[in-house]
Design an enzyme around this catalytic site. Structure first.
Site, PDB file in Angstrom:
ATOM      1  CG  HIS A   6       3.992  -9.564   8.206  1.00  0.00           C
ATOM      2  ND1 HIS A   6       4.562  -8.802   7.219  1.00  0.00           N
ATOM      3  CD2 HIS A   6       3.450  -8.692   9.094  1.00  0.00           C
ATOM      4  CE1 HIS A   6       4.391  -7.522   7.499  1.00  0.00           C
ATOM      5  NE2 HIS A   6       3.722  -7.429   8.627  1.00  0.00           N
TER       6      HIS A   6
ATOM      7  CG  ASN B 253       2.510  -8.779   4.396  1.00  0.00           C
ATOM      8  OD1 ASN B 253       2.407  -9.994   4.358  1.00  0.00           O
ATOM      9  ND2 ASN B 253       3.516  -8.149   3.826  1.00  0.00           N
TER      10      ASN B 253
ATOM     11  CD  GLU C 100       5.234  -5.766  -2.879  1.00  0.00           C
ATOM     12  OE1 GLU C 100       4.830  -4.702  -3.354  1.00  0.00           O
ATOM     13  OE2 GLU C 100       6.006  -5.810  -1.918  1.00  0.00           O
TER      14      GLU C 100
ATOM     15  CG  ASP D 224       4.082  -5.201  -7.254  1.00  0.00           C
ATOM     16  OD1 ASP D 224       5.080  -5.175  -6.527  1.00  0.00           O
ATOM     17  OD2 ASP D 224       2.972  -4.719  -6.942  1.00  0.00           O
TER      18      ASP D 224
END
Length: 136
Positions: free
Chosen positions: A28, A23, A58, A15
């Protein structure tokens, strides 16, 4: 297949730490570039028989046939360092990226493995992120 042959199998969930901040703070588009670069870095560390895939927003998942949990930990630690030390400022000034890793070995079911690796991932996050945790 691994369970039928009694082969080792390791599962790693990765992760990107604080991805929402990337973001929100950088865009983004930058977030997408970060994910692409992390996948590229990870592909450099995996073995030919390993399977790497995006698992969620993610999160990435790495399935490692014929790998012990200890082997998976060594590879994950190498990946963690590559991500941490990558020159992210080439994508965006001030960008810093780290990742957390949760690892488990072969269990009785796929669901069990995902659950256990996810538990280790949350342990890594609870321990301050940017770390690798394995099931003891």
């Amino acid at each position: 297949m691994c369970t039928q042959r009694q082969r080792a199998l390791a599962l790693v969930i990765v992760d990107v730490d604080h991805f929402k901040r990337i973001n929100d703070g950088f865009s983004h588009q930058v977030g997408d570039l970060v994910l692409q670069q992390i996948a590229h870095l990870m592909r450099q560390s995996v073995r030919t028989q390993d399977i790497l895939a995006r698992f969620g927003g993610e999160e990435l998942i790495l399935l490692m046939p014929d790998a012990s949990v200890q082997t998976a930990k060594e590879i994950a630690e190498r990946m963690r360092l590559q991500i941490e030390q990558h020159p992210w400022q080439q994508i965006a000034e001030g960008l810093r990226v780290t990742a957390s890793f949760g690892i488990t070995g072969l269990q009785h079911s796929q669901h069990d493995m995902l659950k256990r690796a996810d538990e280790q991932l949350y342990r890594a996050k609870d321990n301050g992120r940017n770390s690798v945790c394995i099931e003891a």
